[in-house]
Design an enzyme around this catalytic site. Sequence first.
Site, short mmCIF file in Angstrom:
data_model
loop_
_atom_site.label_atom_id
_atom_site.label_comp_id
_atom_site.label_asym_id
_atom_site.label_seq_id
_atom_site.Cartn_x
_atom_site.Cartn_y
_atom_site.Cartn_z
N LYS A 111 43.99 -8.23 -20.50
CA LYS A 111 43.44 -6.88 -20.30
C LYS A 111 43.94 -5.92 -21.38
CE LYS A 111 41.27 -7.32 -16.15
NZ LYS A 111 40.89 -7.02 -14.80
N LYS A 145 35.36 -17.99 -17.37
CA LYS A 145 35.27 -17.67 -15.95
C LYS A 145 34.05 -16.79 -15.64
CE LYS A 145 37.68 -14.41 -13.76
NZ LYS A 145 38.63 -13.60 -12.97
N LYS A 186 33.21 -10.70 -12.66
CA LYS A 186 32.38 -9.69 -12.00
C LYS A 186 32.13 -8.48 -12.87
CE LYS A 186 35.33 -7.85 -8.52
NZ LYS A 186 36.38 -7.05 -9.15
P1 ATP Z 1 37.31 -9.07 -13.29
O1 ATP Z 1 36.39 -10.03 -13.91
O2 ATP Z 1 36.78 -7.69 -13.16
O3 ATP Z 1 38.71 -9.16 -13.79
P2 ATP Z 1 37.40 -10.90 -11.10
O4 ATP Z 1 36.04 -11.48 -11.14
O5 ATP Z 1 38.53 -11.72 -11.60
O6 ATP Z 1 37.39 -9.48 -11.78
P3 ATP Z 1 38.95 -10.00 -8.91
O7 ATP Z 1 38.76 -8.81 -8.08
O8 ATP Z 1 39.99 -9.90 -9.96
O9 ATP Z 1 37.64 -10.45 -9.62
O10 ATP Z 1 39.17 -11.32 -8.04
C1 ATP Z 1 38.95 -11.39 -6.67
C2 ATP Z 1 39.21 -12.78 -6.17
O11 ATP Z 1 38.19 -13.68 -6.58
C3 ATP Z 1 40.52 -13.40 -6.65
O12 ATP Z 1 41.07 -14.16 -5.62
C4 ATP Z 1 40.09 -14.28 -7.79
O13 ATP Z 1 40.98 -15.35 -8.01
C5 ATP Z 1 38.76 -14.78 -7.28
N1 ATP Z 1 37.86 -15.10 -8.38
C6 ATP Z 1 37.41 -14.22 -9.31
N2 ATP Z 1 36.56 -14.82 -10.16
C7 ATP Z 1 36.49 -16.12 -9.77
C8 ATP Z 1 35.79 -17.25 -10.28
N3 ATP Z 1 35.02 -17.17 -11.33
N4 ATP Z 1 35.94 -18.43 -9.62
C9 ATP Z 1 36.74 -18.54 -8.55
N5 ATP Z 1 37.43 -17.50 -8.03
C10 ATP Z 1 37.32 -16.30 -8.63
#
Ligand code: ATP
Length: 333
Positions: free
Chosen positions: A113, A195, A198
């Site tokens: 980040k 990954k 979101k």
């Molecule tokens: P950002 O992309 O904005 O950093 P994020 O997609 O990682 O966000 P978070 O709010 O950080 O979302 O994660 C929420 C939950 O979802 C956490 O437990 C994280 O491990 C899980 N998670 C996020 N993305 C994935 C993914 N692509 N596959 C599996 N689990 C995920």
Amino acid sequence: MDKKVIFSGIQPTGCITLGNYIGAIQNWLKLQDDYKCLYCIVDMHALTVHQQPAEFRQRAVSFFAQYLATGLDPEKSTIYFQSHVPEHAQLTWVLNCNSYIGELSRMTQFKDKSRKHPDNLNMGLMDYPVLMAADILLYQTSLVPVGIDQKQHVELARDIATRFNNKYSPTFTIPEPYIPKSGAKIFSLQDPTSKMSKSDVDPNAYIAIVDSAEDIARKFKRAVTDSDNEIRFDEVNKPGISNLLTIYSNVTDTTIEKAELEFEGKGYGEFKTAVGDAVIEKLRPVREKYTDLMNNKDYLMQIAKDGAQEASYMARKTLSKVYRKIGFVEPKR
Ligand code: ATP
Ligand code: LTN
């Protein structure tokens, strides 16, 4: 005996994706019956990157509705906004004074980040995992259901808890990460080696859990695969197809092996359509319920209020124990 405690949360940024659903929320749903579960919208974490205030507020409410729409049940679980429970920030301060700059600067997410937001290298970015440790430790949490990317942060929470327990006396339960065997990391539909995020700028890279059926079908049709035509799980050589197999097996509750057999000899086009259809069916009730809930904000805010009240009651017990142990003067009652 009291039920063991589960804690987890998602930051209200971007939109809740199929990655969040398969990596985290599916386990949250499974754990609801047998544990004392707290599921939080971690809005204080989201503040580590700039948020436009009006949008931020709306998104947090929308996330709350999406939590309920997935099947999280306020009769079973405590569902609330982190910023409504001040004990999270209070415990963070104490834990800050028991955490080291060295260990925080080594966190992978901090390094990523910082690279992504060089113009906003705020203290919160670095302190993020300490706030997360406070979230977890406040409730004497045993299990933290998350995707694989959060494992390092849960391990840090364990280290901080162990350090505190040794320095003072046993205070915190040592939490453990709870990570799915399959689907702990769902990959981007546009770049199957990174990954599914979101906050990806390209909406074709992710499926939002409240996407329309047409959008879901289109995004899977466009999903990046490879140039041969074999539907086989091989993460190294066939990351796109492997990701689709993982998604399919998760949403249809089957194994990768069975999914491979089902699509043996079939073409990629047919396979992608089938994955899209399975995801559409899985998410249809979520989208329907979400639309209903968004028309009933009073109900949502009442659930959030009750949730915060219950969470705060539990949190205060831990916080006063901590305050006593570190030697703060007890206020006169
Ligand atoms: P950002 O992309 O904005 O950093 P994020 O997609 O990682 O966000 P978070 O709010 O950080 O979302 O994660 C929420 C939950 O979802 C956490 O437990 C994280 O491990 C899980 N998670 C996020 N993305 C994935 C993914 N692509 N596959 C599996 N689990 C995920
Ligand atoms: N950092 C997590 C979100 C989060 C969390 C938590 C997860 C904040 N506090 C406590 C589990 C337990 C993330 O997914 N980015």
